[in-house]
Design a protein around this motif. Sequence first.
Motif, mmCIF file in Angstrom:
data_model
loop_
_atom_site.group_PDB
_atom_site.id
_atom_site.type_symbol
_atom_site.label_atom_id
_atom_site.label_comp_id
_atom_site.label_asym_id
_atom_site.label_seq_id
_atom_site.Cartn_x
_atom_site.Cartn_y
_atom_site.Cartn_z
ATOM 1 N N ARG A 551 0.834 -1.200 0.000
ATOM 2 C CA ARG A 551 0.000 0.000 0.000
ATOM 3 C C ARG A 551 0.869 1.250 0.000
ATOM 4 N N ALA A 552 1.951 1.228 0.752
ATOM 5 C CA ALA A 552 2.864 2.376 0.755
ATOM 6 C C ALA A 552 3.460 2.586 -0.638
ATOM 7 N N ARG A 553 3.768 1.475 -1.343
ATOM 8 C CA ARG A 553 4.302 1.604 -2.697
ATOM 9 C C ARG A 553 3.274 2.245 -3.636
ATOM 10 N N GLU A 554 2.013 1.860 -3.478
ATOM 11 C CA GLU A 554 0.983 2.442 -4.337
ATOM 12 C C GLU A 554 0.832 3.936 -4.057
ATOM 13 N N LEU A 555 0.873 4.329 -2.786
ATOM 14 C CA LEU A 555 0.790 5.757 -2.473
ATOM 15 C C LEU A 555 2.012 6.498 -3.000
ATOM 16 N N ALA A 556 3.178 5.865 -2.935
ATOM 17 C CA ALA A 556 4.382 6.488 -3.479
ATOM 18 C C ALA A 556 4.242 6.693 -4.984
ATOM 19 N N ARG A 557 3.656 5.717 -5.660
ATOM 20 C CA ARG A 557 3.414 5.882 -7.096
ATOM 21 C C ARG A 557 2.481 7.055 -7.346
ATOM 22 N N MET A 558 1.455 7.171 -6.521
ATOM 23 C CA MET A 558 0.500 8.258 -6.693
ATOM 24 C C MET A 558 1.129 9.614 -6.369
ATOM 25 N N LEU A 559 2.048 9.616 -5.401
ATOM 26 C CA LEU A 559 2.697 10.868 -5.007
ATOM 27 C C LEU A 559 3.674 11.369 -6.069
ATOM 28 N N ALA A 560 4.516 10.473 -6.578
ATOM 29 C CA ALA A 560 5.588 10.939 -7.461
ATOM 30 C C ALA A 560 5.838 10.024 -8.647
#
Length: 586
Positions: A551-560
Amino acid sequence: MLEELRITGLGVIEDATLPLGPGLTVITGETGAGKTMVVTSLNLLFGGRADAGRVRADPGRATVDGRLTLPAHVRAAVESRIADAGAEVDDDGTLLMSRTLTAEGRSRAHVGGRTVPVSLLSEVGERVFALHGQSDQLRLLRPAEQRASLDRYAGPEHEKLLGRFAELYNRWRAVEDDLADRRANARQRSQEAELLKLGLDEITRVDPQPGEDELLREEAQRLEHVEGLRSAAQLAHVAMSGTGDGGDEVADVLSLIATARRTLEAQAGVDRVLGELAARLDEVATLAGDVSTELGTYLASLDADPGRLEEVYERRAALRALTRKYAEDVDGVVAWADRARTRLAEVDTSDELLEELDRERQRLHGEVAEVAAVLSAARHEAAGRFAADVTVELAGLAMPHARIEVVVGPKAAGSGPSIATAAGTDSGVGPDGADDIELRLLPHPGAPSQPLQKGASGGELSRVMLAIEVVFAGVGGPPTLVFDEVDSGVGGTAAVEIGKRLARLARDHQVLVVTHLPQVAAFADRHLVVAKDTGGAVTTSGVTVVEHTDRARELARMLAGLPNSDLGIAHAEELLSVADREKAQA
């Protein structure tokens, strides 16, 4: 609550199952991955318009299956409705729904394992499901939608008042139009009435009865062939009973049957088969006796009266004169007369009727004006509360200085119907009342209030719509809410605040959100990712539940756009921690 959603053969989604549940569920993924198909499938499942162009070529059929748990406040109504369609809720209290769409455009719906009309899916959907997308922001700009929003907020008693007004208004307009038409077309109506009266007078003199022409035809045929009918019936009667006109006894059916029965009964003790046949001859004898009796009755009823035949001919001629003018048969003539009597009342232009209609028009006009005033007062009262509640929600959506105003004013009096207001001025009036409703936004102190369509940016519209939905949630509404990228045009602090509000809304509702914002996704109780697979010959998408590091990886993708960046993952984890703290404190 929607517990599970399965999608097959729809757009880029070949086969995907979405595990759902209470609270806030977010759906994310790259642009074009298929998030829209998730929203489309929900719309299909609850009776939305089917688009055959969305069906995958292979297998040429799309299916959406859903499993619902019905909340207590709608369960009885939904169960009653689906029971009327022959379906039922499962023993564990869940309801299975399905929608199938073929590439040719054929659509089928199932509820509780039974085939049902698609409209039943819509009826269930109205009670359990509400979809909000970017198009809803555009609808919110329409005056009619703004009026509907205020009326919905005002509550069920207000909606009953609105329904009563609409009924009165429609009756008033019907009488008004009827009176105007009778006055404007008095000459044509009078001419039509004269023709109808002439026809009714002619039919009344003849007084045809339903089916009379067929009965007379049969009677005439009997009278014309009475001797042949008598001869045939007489011969048959003699054969059955054995009594001729001269009283001579001859062999007859009844005697022969009796002889056969006695002969068989004499041997019944030797062979029971003959006994059974003898019993059956009893039945034959009874039937033959009935026929013989009826033949005797028929012979007695035959009448060769020439005078009666002449009467029948004259009556048939009178009926044919009517059928040549008014219908193909006598039943049609009777129906024409019924319609003519109804139409005669409709074209009546007598002074007495016109005066009666005018009195009814004035009475209904007064009632419409009276109820319109009550409706207007109720809207003014609700407008203040609605504006205050939405303003409070906007403050929590990073618009602390913004304020919503709900302006309730009289409709402009134009060429349409109008009524007099309490102030003595004329106001336009329609089936929804005599008020125009306008939502206005004051973005900050000192700024003039502007209509939403003029004074709100895309991001502000998103937040206004969400604020209104949060307010609606407090006064009831469907238990499952779906938001399709309503956070478009929003970022930064406002995005975090939207996430907070959605999480708060999810305390009492099931909330599904399609979003591109990591700040919103961080507040989810369940995070689903739609991912595209382009490795094969055909592009497909699947849905995955992400947790912890994924989930953190998906948010990181969404962030940058960097799912494997340590810095991006650290930022995502910090965002998740902030969201967890905010939810714990709320």
